[in-house]
Design an enzyme around this catalytic site. Structure first.
Site, PDB file in Angstrom:
ATOM      1  N   ASN A  12      36.331  48.950  43.486  1.00 37.45           N
ATOM      2  CA  ASN A  12      37.105  49.872  44.330  1.00 37.45           C
ATOM      3  C   ASN A  12      38.178  50.635  43.563  1.00 37.45           C
ATOM      4  O   ASN A  12      38.780  51.553  44.124  1.00 37.45           O
ATOM      5  CB  ASN A  12      37.734  49.133  45.532  1.00 37.45           C
ATOM      6  N   ARG A  19      42.290  55.774  47.897  1.00 36.07           N
ATOM      7  CA  ARG A  19      42.147  54.533  48.657  1.00 36.07           C
ATOM      8  C   ARG A  19      43.532  53.963  48.959  1.00 36.07           C
ATOM      9  O   ARG A  19      44.307  53.722  48.040  1.00 36.07           O
ATOM     10  CB  ARG A  19      41.363  53.559  47.787  1.00 36.07           C
ATOM     11  N   TYR A  24      48.295  51.618  46.695  1.00 36.96           N
ATOM     12  CA  TYR A  24      47.856  51.795  45.307  1.00 36.96           C
ATOM     13  C   TYR A  24      48.340  53.098  44.664  1.00 36.96           C
ATOM     14  O   TYR A  24      48.098  53.315  43.476  1.00 36.96           O
ATOM     15  CB  TYR A  24      46.327  51.697  45.238  1.00 36.96           C
ATOM     16  N   ASN A  75      42.116  44.575  35.310  1.00 38.16           N
ATOM     17  CA  ASN A  75      42.406  44.503  36.740  1.00 38.16           C
ATOM     18  C   ASN A  75      41.071  44.197  37.425  1.00 38.16           C
ATOM     19  O   ASN A  75      40.257  45.103  37.623  1.00 38.16           O
ATOM     20  CB  ASN A  75      42.978  45.829  37.255  1.00 38.16           C
ATOM     21  N   GLU A  99      46.306  40.267  32.598  1.00 36.82           N
ATOM     22  CA  GLU A  99      45.805  40.473  33.958  1.00 36.82           C
ATOM     23  C   GLU A  99      46.766  41.422  34.666  1.00 36.82           C
ATOM     24  O   GLU A  99      47.983  41.241  34.597  1.00 36.82           O
ATOM     25  CB  GLU A  99      45.778  39.117  34.690  1.00 36.82           C
ATOM     26  N   HIS A 101      47.701  43.800  38.190  1.00 35.20           N
ATOM     27  CA  HIS A 101      47.508  44.227  39.583  1.00 35.20           C
ATOM     28  C   HIS A 101      48.481  45.347  39.868  1.00 35.20           C
ATOM     29  O   HIS A 101      49.672  45.248  39.520  1.00 35.20           O
ATOM     30  CB  HIS A 101      47.742  43.065  40.541  1.00 35.20           C
ATOM     31  N   ARG A 108      51.424  40.144  49.670  1.00 33.35           N
ATOM     32  CA  ARG A 108      50.340  40.600  50.553  1.00 33.35           C
ATOM     33  C   ARG A 108      49.651  39.401  51.211  1.00 33.35           C
ATOM     34  O   ARG A 108      50.221  38.330  51.288  1.00 33.35           O
ATOM     35  CB  ARG A 108      49.377  41.479  49.744  1.00 33.35           C
TER      36      ARG A 108
HETATM   37  C1  DHK Z   1      43.365  45.526  43.528  1.00 31.48           C
HETATM   38  C2  DHK Z   1      42.443  45.170  44.443  1.00 31.48           C
HETATM   39  O1  DHK Z   1      41.353  45.905  44.632  1.00 31.48           O
HETATM   40  C3  DHK Z   1      42.643  44.018  45.333  1.00 31.48           C
HETATM   41  O2  DHK Z   1      41.440  43.426  45.714  1.00 31.48           O
HETATM   42  C4  DHK Z   1      43.572  42.992  44.725  1.00 31.48           C
HETATM   43  C5  DHK Z   1      44.501  44.660  43.182  1.00 31.48           C
HETATM   44  C6  DHK Z   1      44.843  43.641  44.235  1.00 31.48           C
HETATM   45  C7  DHK Z   1      45.690  45.480  42.688  1.00 31.48           C
HETATM   46  O3  DHK Z   1      46.803  45.343  43.216  1.00 31.48           O
HETATM   47  O4  DHK Z   1      45.506  46.220  41.738  1.00 31.48           O
HETATM   48  O5  DHK Z   1      43.876  41.988  45.675  1.00 31.48           O
END
Ligand code: DHK
Length: 146
Positions: A12, A19, A24, A75, A99, A101, A108
């Site tokens: 995604n 999105r 994000y 990620n 890692e 995010h 969350r």
């Molecule tokens: C991105 C995703 O697509 C989520 O499934 C994760 C992560 C969080 C992000 O914060 O980059 O839970």
């Protein structure tokens, strides 16, 4: 030692900018990639940036990194919370792993609080928005300098 760093993005994240922008942000993955390339250059690194919606593909790229890359920034998207296979692949990689995010996952839903990948990651960055990618590249340079 190789100065190549893999930046891997999971499911995604190809939709970044379109999105859930309230979570994000508005920047696309292409915007982020451009900035990472610039930051990497200033640090004497080269970045190889890839995104896939498929777990097996991400695993193949992690295997690929074993022979080619000095470090991995990843990620894993939702695979963070589900994939022992990605954890195992990262455990078979010898260099530093960051890692990343975009969102502050601990603020969350509960199912986002657990990360399999964190058992292997040397560093975890969360909640810095897409700026986290640039921070990750900068910090990777530091890790690789020893
Ligand atoms: C991105 C995703 O697509 C989520 O499934 C994760 C992560 C969080 C992000 O914060 O980059 O839970």
């Amino acid at each position: 030692m190789s100065n190549l760093v893999y930046i891997l993005n999971g499911p995604n994240l190809n939709l970044l900018g379109r999105r859930e922008p309230e979570i994000y942000g508005a920047d696309t993955l292409e915007d982020v990639a451009g900035r990472c390339t610039e930051v990497a250059k200033t640090e004497g690194l080269t970045v190889e940036q890839r995104q896939s919606n498929h777990e097996g593909q991400l695993i193949d790229w992690i295997h690929d990194a074993r022979d080619k890359a000095a470090g991995i920034i990843i990620n894993p998207g939702a695979y963070t919370h589900t994939s022992i296979a990605i954890l195992d692949a990262l455990s078979a990689f010898g260099g530093p792993v960051i890692e990343l995010h975009i969102s502050q996952v601990h603020r969350r839903e509960r199912f986002r609080h657990h990360s399999y990948v964190s058992r292997r990651a040397d560093v975890v960055i969360a909640g810095c928005g897409v700026h986290g990618y640039e921070l990750a590249v900068l910090h990777m340079a530091k890790l690789l300098q020893g």
